[in-house]
Motif scaffolding. Structure first.
Motif: not given
Length: 298
Positions: A198-209
């Motif tokens: 959890p954090g900015p890396c996961l946030d980037a993925q979830l935003t793309a999804f």
């Protein structure tokens, strides 16, 4: 506390044997030298010189202080030399914090360059705190920290280095493995291998999804890029992994770029706001930029 300058004046008088000779050596007037000696005698509460003919000689207290003034002068010379070495980047300490996937491709070549340019500087390398990476710089425990995202922290200046794009990692027999690029929106109903904390890396993925209209079904939660590739190779799902996180891809997976602007994680470096940058830190920042250059997206 005794005045160091007055101690050095006393030392000059004792070595030369006269106030006039000491004044000439120090580029003072004899009156100024006498005044400083009188002030030092007042500070110490004892006579330091006594007249002998046209000259002076030290009292026992004067000899003692003159010897200590010699030691003080040597220590000051050492301090000045040490300071000059530090300011020139010949000595000192450089503390760097980083996250794992930035280590091999960015930090390692940059630190190697620092060690070549500043061999006397001790470089301390540690992994950054996952929850509050910039705190180490803010609190003075580190000189530079590599982070994902442009999180703000009072007293810390964050500068982007590069945008690290995500790619899709597929089993070799996946229908999309033969394409040049893969549209993320076409991967509906695919089982996904989680690769992020959890954090900015996961946030980037979830935003793309979300932008692609996907609600990913994470069948494995690995939180590790190497492990995620292993699950993909076993045919358990597909994954999004940033290019720096791929390392050397396994031979039993297929890596494809995404169609259109890919999701990215922004890699930045943080240093103390307003702090004087040492030569070694300036070299590190320049070397990090050079290491990031070939990995920047056009």
């Amino acid at each position: 506390m005794m005045d160091v300058r007055r101690l050095q004046i006393l030392r000059a008088v004792v070595r030369s044997g006269s106030v006039t000779a000491a004044a000439r050596a120090l580029d003072y007037t004899p009156s100024a030298v006498s005044q400083q000696i009188a002030a030092l005698e007042k500070e110490t509460g004892t006579a330091l010189l006594e007249r002998v003919g046209r000259g002076v000689r030290p009292t026992e207290a004067g000899v003692l202080l003159s010897e200590h003034a010699e030691l003080v002068a040597r220590q000051l010379d050492l301090a000045q030399t040490a300071l000059a070495d530090l300011l020139a980047g010949r000595t000192g300490r450089l503390a760097v914090r980083y996250f794992a996937t930035a280590g091999a491709h960015l930090v390692a070549p940059a630190v190697a360059h620092v060690r070549r340019e500043h061999p006397g500087v001790r470089v301390e390398l540690k992994l950054a705190d996952v929850t509050h990476p910039l705190a180490a710089v803010r609190d003075g425990h580190a000189d530079a920290v590599l982070v994902v995202g442009e999180e703000r922290c009072e007293g810390v200046r964050v500068t982007p280095l590069l945008d690290d794009p995500y790619v899709v990692v597929l089993p070799p027999d996946h229908p999309a493995a033969g394409l040049d690029t893969v549209d993320l929106a076409s991967l509906t109903d695919e089982p996904w291998i989680g690769s992020e904390w959890p954090g900015p890396c996961l946030d980037a993925q979830l935003t793309a999804f979300a932008a692609a209209g996907l609600r990913p079904d994470f069948v494995v939660d690995s939180e590790d890029y190497t492990t995620a590739q292993g699950f993909v190779a076993a045919g358990l799902g597909i994954a999004l992994i940033p290019r720096l996180g791929l390392g050397t891809p396994r031979p039993d997976i297929t890596v494809r770029p995404l169609t259109g602007p890919p999701p990215t994680r922004r890699i930045c470096v943080g240093i103390r706001e307003g702090a004087r940058t040492t030569p070694a830190l300036r070299t590190l920042l320049h070397a990090l930029g050079r290491a990031a250059e070939p990995r920047r997206e056009p």
